[in-house]
Design a protein around this motif. Structure first.
Motif, mmCIF file in Angstrom:
data_model
loop_
_atom_site.group_PDB
_atom_site.id
_atom_site.type_symbol
_atom_site.label_atom_id
_atom_site.label_comp_id
_atom_site.label_asym_id
_atom_site.label_seq_id
_atom_site.Cartn_x
_atom_site.Cartn_y
_atom_site.Cartn_z
ATOM 1 N N UNK A 50 45.366 31.017 36.246
ATOM 2 C CA UNK A 50 44.329 31.989 36.605
ATOM 3 C C UNK A 50 44.999 33.287 37.020
ATOM 4 N N UNK A 51 44.211 34.358 37.036
ATOM 5 C CA UNK A 51 44.748 35.674 37.386
ATOM 6 C C UNK A 51 44.202 36.157 38.719
ATOM 7 N N UNK A 52 45.009 36.966 39.384
ATOM 8 C CA UNK A 52 44.640 37.605 40.638
ATOM 9 C C UNK A 52 44.914 39.099 40.498
ATOM 10 N N UNK A 53 43.998 39.892 41.021
ATOM 11 C CA UNK A 53 44.082 41.346 40.912
ATOM 12 C C UNK A 53 44.359 41.945 42.280
ATOM 13 N N UNK B 60 48.025 43.006 38.028
ATOM 14 C CA UNK B 60 47.455 41.715 37.644
ATOM 15 C C UNK B 60 48.596 40.704 37.657
ATOM 16 N N UNK B 61 48.441 39.668 38.474
ATOM 17 C CA UNK B 61 49.451 38.623 38.580
ATOM 18 C C UNK B 61 48.805 37.254 38.453
ATOM 19 N N UNK B 62 49.624 36.248 38.227
ATOM 20 C CA UNK B 62 49.107 34.889 38.083
ATOM 21 C C UNK B 62 49.019 34.192 39.441
ATOM 22 N N UNK B 63 48.160 33.171 39.490
ATOM 23 C CA UNK B 63 47.889 32.446 40.731
ATOM 24 C C UNK B 63 49.043 31.513 41.105
ATOM 25 N N UNK B 64 48.934 30.922 42.269
ATOM 26 C CA UNK B 64 49.977 30.020 42.750
ATOM 27 C C UNK B 64 50.012 28.684 42.026
ATOM 28 N N UNK C 55 40.393 37.042 39.683
ATOM 29 C CA UNK C 55 40.057 37.956 38.593
ATOM 30 C C UNK C 55 39.719 37.284 37.260
ATOM 31 N N UNK C 56 40.392 36.226 36.901
ATOM 32 C CA UNK C 56 40.100 35.600 35.620
ATOM 33 C C UNK C 56 40.182 34.098 35.748
#
Length: 101
Positions: free
Chosen positions: A33-36, A43-47, A69-70
């Motif tokens: 998943x993405x985090x903004x 835009x980075x990826x989740x843990x 975010x996604x």
């Protein structure tokens, strides 16, 4: 239940910088998943993703507030206070985001 925190003053309306995790796209890595970042638009990826790039961005910059975010999740998180927060608005996606999971 979402709470407020002293860092919510840092929340900005941002334009996402990439259509996917910026670092994963650069190295061809998968994400979940993405985090903004609501301070600069990173835009980075989740843990749960191998790179954990959203958290790495927080550690590198000190930008504390992210948005799920996604897919659009409608929540915010403060890394410093470790709490869910209310966001003043949700960031629209710029187009189809590649699926890597």
């Amino acid at each position: 239940m979402p709470q407020s925190c002293s860092h919510s003053r840092l929340i900005r309306t941002v334009e996402p910088k990439t259509l996917g995790c910026e670092e994963c796209l650069a190295i061809g890595q998968m994400w979940v998943h993405l985090r903004l970042c609501r301070e600069c638009g990173h835009v980075g990826c989740c843990d749960d993703s191998p790179g954990r790039h959203a958290t790495a961005h927080f550690h590198a910059t000190g930008h504390p507030i992210i948005e799920g975010y996604d897919p659009p999740e409608g929540w915010g998180w403060c890394y410093i206070d470790e709490i869910m927060i209310d966001l003043p608005n949700q960031t629209p996606q710029n187009g189809p985001i590649p699926r890597y999971y």
